[in-house]
Design a protein around this motif. Structure first.
Motif, PDB file in Angstrom:
ATOM      1  N   ARG A   3       0.827  -1.203   0.000  1.00 41.98           N
ATOM      2  CA  ARG A   3       0.000   0.000   0.000  1.00 41.98           C
ATOM      3  C   ARG A   3       0.866   1.259   0.000  1.00 41.98           C
ATOM      4  O   ARG A   3       0.500   2.273  -0.596  1.00 41.98           O
ATOM      5  CB  ARG A   3      -0.905  -0.008   1.234  1.00 41.98           C
ATOM      6  CG  ARG A   3      -1.970  -1.088   1.230  1.00 41.98           C
ATOM      7  CD  ARG A   3      -3.056  -0.799   0.222  1.00 41.98           C
ATOM      8  NE  ARG A   3      -3.951   0.257   0.657  1.00 41.98           N
ATOM      9  CZ  ARG A   3      -4.982   0.709  -0.055  1.00 41.98           C
ATOM     10  NH1 ARG A   3      -5.210   0.212  -1.258  1.00 41.98           N
ATOM     11  NH2 ARG A   3      -5.765   1.669   0.402  1.00 41.98           N
ATOM     12  N   LEU A   4       2.028   1.179   0.665  1.00 43.43           N
ATOM     13  CA  LEU A   4       2.914   2.335   0.684  1.00 43.43           C
ATOM     14  C   LEU A   4       3.430   2.643  -0.715  1.00 43.43           C
ATOM     15  O   LEU A   4       3.486   3.805  -1.131  1.00 43.43           O
ATOM     16  CB  LEU A   4       4.079   2.090   1.654  1.00 43.43           C
ATOM     17  CG  LEU A   4       5.044   3.267   1.858  1.00 43.43           C
ATOM     18  CD1 LEU A   4       4.296   4.468   2.426  1.00 43.43           C
ATOM     19  CD2 LEU A   4       6.186   2.859   2.770  1.00 43.43           C
ATOM     20  N   GLY A   5       3.797   1.586  -1.457  1.00 46.59           N
ATOM     21  CA  GLY A   5       4.244   1.784  -2.828  1.00 46.59           C
ATOM     22  C   GLY A   5       3.142   2.356  -3.699  1.00 46.59           C
ATOM     23  O   GLY A   5       3.384   3.246  -4.527  1.00 46.59           O
ATOM     24  N   GLN A   6       1.918   1.875  -3.517  1.00 49.94           N
ATOM     25  CA  GLN A   6       0.789   2.401  -4.272  1.00 49.94           C
ATOM     26  C   GLN A   6       0.546   3.869  -3.942  1.00 49.94           C
ATOM     27  O   GLN A   6       0.180   4.667  -4.820  1.00 49.94           O
ATOM     28  CB  GLN A   6      -0.460   1.573  -3.962  1.00 49.94           C
ATOM     29  CG  GLN A   6      -0.405   0.146  -4.472  1.00 49.94           C
ATOM     30  CD  GLN A   6      -1.614  -0.662  -4.032  1.00 49.94           C
ATOM     31  OE1 GLN A   6      -2.509  -0.158  -3.355  1.00 49.94           O
ATOM     32  NE2 GLN A   6      -1.644  -1.937  -4.412  1.00 49.94           N
ATOM     33  N   ILE A   9       3.083   5.965  -5.836  1.00 44.66           N
ATOM     34  CA  ILE A   9       2.701   6.011  -7.250  1.00 44.66           C
ATOM     35  C   ILE A   9       1.527   6.980  -7.447  1.00 44.66           C
ATOM     36  O   ILE A   9       1.484   7.758  -8.410  1.00 44.66           O
ATOM     37  CB  ILE A   9       2.346   4.609  -7.758  1.00 44.66           C
ATOM     38  CG1 ILE A   9       3.605   3.727  -7.804  1.00 44.66           C
ATOM     39  CG2 ILE A   9       1.691   4.676  -9.132  1.00 44.66           C
ATOM     40  CD1 ILE A   9       3.337   2.293  -8.176  1.00 44.66           C
ATOM     41  N   PHE A  10       0.590   6.949  -6.509  1.00 43.77           N
ATOM     42  CA  PHE A  10      -0.555   7.863  -6.552  1.00 43.77           C
ATOM     43  C   PHE A  10      -0.097   9.317  -6.470  1.00 43.77           C
ATOM     44  O   PHE A  10      -0.591  10.185  -7.206  1.00 43.77           O
ATOM     45  CB  PHE A  10      -1.506   7.528  -5.402  1.00 43.77           C
ATOM     46  CG  PHE A  10      -2.645   8.482  -5.232  1.00 43.77           C
ATOM     47  CD1 PHE A  10      -3.714   8.480  -6.117  1.00 43.77           C
ATOM     48  CD2 PHE A  10      -2.655   9.390  -4.188  1.00 43.77           C
ATOM     49  CE1 PHE A  10      -4.776   9.370  -5.961  1.00 43.77           C
ATOM     50  CE2 PHE A  10      -3.702  10.283  -4.025  1.00 43.77           C
ATOM     51  CZ  PHE A  10      -4.763  10.266  -4.907  1.00 43.77           C
ATOM     52  N   LEU A  11       0.881   9.588  -5.600  1.00 43.85           N
ATOM     53  CA  LEU A  11       1.413  10.953  -5.494  1.00 43.85           C
ATOM     54  C   LEU A  11       2.041  11.399  -6.805  1.00 43.85           C
ATOM     55  O   LEU A  11       1.872  12.546  -7.241  1.00 43.85           O
ATOM     56  CB  LEU A  11       2.451  11.032  -4.370  1.00 43.85           C
ATOM     57  CG  LEU A  11       1.958  10.871  -2.929  1.00 43.85           C
ATOM     58  CD1 LEU A  11       3.117  11.043  -1.959  1.00 43.85           C
ATOM     59  CD2 LEU A  11       0.860  11.874  -2.621  1.00 43.85           C
ATOM     60  N   GLY A  12       2.770  10.494  -7.456  1.00 40.75           N
ATOM     61  CA  GLY A  12       3.381  10.838  -8.728  1.00 40.75           C
ATOM     62  C   GLY A  12       2.357  11.142  -9.803  1.00 40.75           C
ATOM     63  O   GLY A  12       2.574  12.013 -10.652  1.00 40.75           O
ATOM     64  N   SER A  13       1.215  10.448  -9.752  1.00 38.65           N
ATOM     65  CA  SER A  13       0.183  10.648 -10.779  1.00 38.65           C
ATOM     66  C   SER A  13      -0.462  12.021 -10.683  1.00 38.65           C
ATOM     67  O   SER A  13      -1.079  12.488 -11.652  1.00 38.65           O
ATOM     68  CB  SER A  13      -0.889   9.557 -10.659  1.00 38.65           C
ATOM     69  OG  SER A  13      -1.680   9.749  -9.490  1.00 38.65           O
ATOM     70  N   LEU A  14      -0.347  12.686  -9.534  1.00 39.04           N
ATOM     71  CA  LEU A  14      -0.963  14.006  -9.367  1.00 39.04           C
ATOM     72  C   LEU A  14      -0.315  15.050 -10.269  1.00 39.04           C
ATOM     73  O   LEU A  14      -0.935  16.068 -10.590  1.00 39.04           O
ATOM     74  CB  LEU A  14      -0.863  14.465  -7.911  1.00 39.04           C
ATOM     75  CG  LEU A  14      -1.509  13.586  -6.845  1.00 39.04           C
ATOM     76  CD1 LEU A  14      -1.363  14.229  -5.479  1.00 39.04           C
ATOM     77  CD2 LEU A  14      -2.977  13.341  -7.155  1.00 39.04           C
ATOM     78  N   ALA A 202      -7.207  11.286   0.251  1.00 36.90           N
ATOM     79  CA  ALA A 202      -7.534  11.174  -1.171  1.00 36.90           C
ATOM     80  C   ALA A 202      -7.165   9.791  -1.710  1.00 36.90           C
ATOM     81  O   ALA A 202      -7.916   9.210  -2.512  1.00 36.90           O
ATOM     82  CB  ALA A 202      -6.811  12.266  -1.953  1.00 36.90           C
ATOM     83  N   PHE A 203      -6.032   9.275  -1.280  1.00 34.44           N
ATOM     84  CA  PHE A 203      -5.601   7.944  -1.727  1.00 34.44           C
ATOM     85  C   PHE A 203      -6.611   6.879  -1.311  1.00 34.44           C
ATOM     86  O   PHE A 203      -6.966   6.000  -2.104  1.00 34.44           O
ATOM     87  CB  PHE A 203      -4.228   7.631  -1.144  1.00 34.44           C
ATOM     88  CG  PHE A 203      -3.765   6.225  -1.353  1.00 34.44           C
ATOM     89  CD1 PHE A 203      -3.341   5.797  -2.603  1.00 34.44           C
ATOM     90  CD2 PHE A 203      -3.758   5.315  -0.301  1.00 34.44           C
ATOM     91  CE1 PHE A 203      -2.915   4.491  -2.801  1.00 34.44           C
ATOM     92  CE2 PHE A 203      -3.336   4.009  -0.490  1.00 34.44           C
ATOM     93  CZ  PHE A 203      -2.915   3.595  -1.741  1.00 34.44           C
TER      94      PHE A 203
END
Length: 243
Positions: A3-6, A9-14, A202-203
């Motif tokens: 979940r930490l890796g996800q 990745i979610f932060l990068g997608s912003l 948000a995640f």
């Protein structure tokens, strides 16, 4: 993947394939109203009483007659600026703002509104989440500044009305050995906490799978994980900046 890796990745997608900045301005202003103005009452109420309780309890525990009463105000000032205003306010906002962000995005996910944005070629994570993150970073420090002021004022009113300290002693204690870096430290913490609350919430909401039950679970997880992140970041920042 963990979940930490996800989450990372979610932060990068912003920040990938963002819309033009003018698209975000209206969204950011709406979020500032929701996060900032909508939280003024609860933040003001909680911190006013916390300051009052801190003052009265400190006076109750200072039984040594050789300790000057202005120490009460010094303790209220330092505990408010360094810890109570930034940390407690952000924990309260994790419950109010964080759960709202998670439930809003979770509802959009299960009703396929996010999928519709993706079909139109819009980076849904950036379009929906980035304004919330920016608004949180802008408004939560302002709420913390207000919280610190009202907490110290609440301590003053409670201390004077309870007769445990005079107005002159309280003001003198506020000025005693004052270190301006304390305010800077509090604001640094607040910005970090605001980022953690908004992005973690948000995640959780953005990645909901299922129905209404899962939205409720995501909202609960958002608050829980945000509070854990706040206290962990509080410890790390204190070690880095104050030692």
């Amino acid at each position: 993947m963990s979940r930490l890796g996800q989450y990372f990745i979610f932060l990068g997608s912003l920040f990938r394939n963002r819309e033009k900045m003018r698209v975000y301005l209206g969204l950011i202003l709406n979020e500032c109203t929701s996060i900032g103005v909508g939280s003024v009452f609860i933040v003001a109420l909680v911190n006013s009483f916390i300051g009052a309780v801190t003052c009265v309890q400190t006076a109750y525990n200072l039984t040594n007659p050789f300790v000057p009463h202005n120490i009460i105000a010094l303790i209220v000032r330092d505990s408010t600026i360094l810890e109570l205003a930034p940390t407690l306010t952000c924990i309260v906002l994790a419950g109010k703002v964080g759960s709202n962000i998670a439930s809003e995005l979770g509802t959009m996910r299960i009703t396929e509104q996010i999928d519709a944005l993706e079909v139109m070629g819009i980076n849904s994570s950036s379009y929906l989440v980035l304004p919330k993150v920016i608004a949180s970073i802008l408004m939560i420090p302002l709420l913390v500044i207000m919280a610190g002021f009202l907490s110290i004022l609440g301590g003053y009113i409670a201390g004077v009305l309870a007769g445990v300290i005079s107005p002159e002693e309280y003001v003198s204690g506020l000025r005693l050995e004052y270190k301006p870096f304390g305010v800077t430290f509090a604001l640094i913490k607040t910005v970090v906490f605001a980022f953690l609350v908004s992005t973690i919430s948000a995640f959780q909401g953005y990645n909901v799978q299922g129905g209404a039950l899962e939205v409720g679970a995501a909202s609960t997880a958002a608050v829980t994980n945000s509070c854990i992140a706040i206290v962990a970041a509080d410890f790390i920042l204190t070690q880095v900046l104050l030692t």
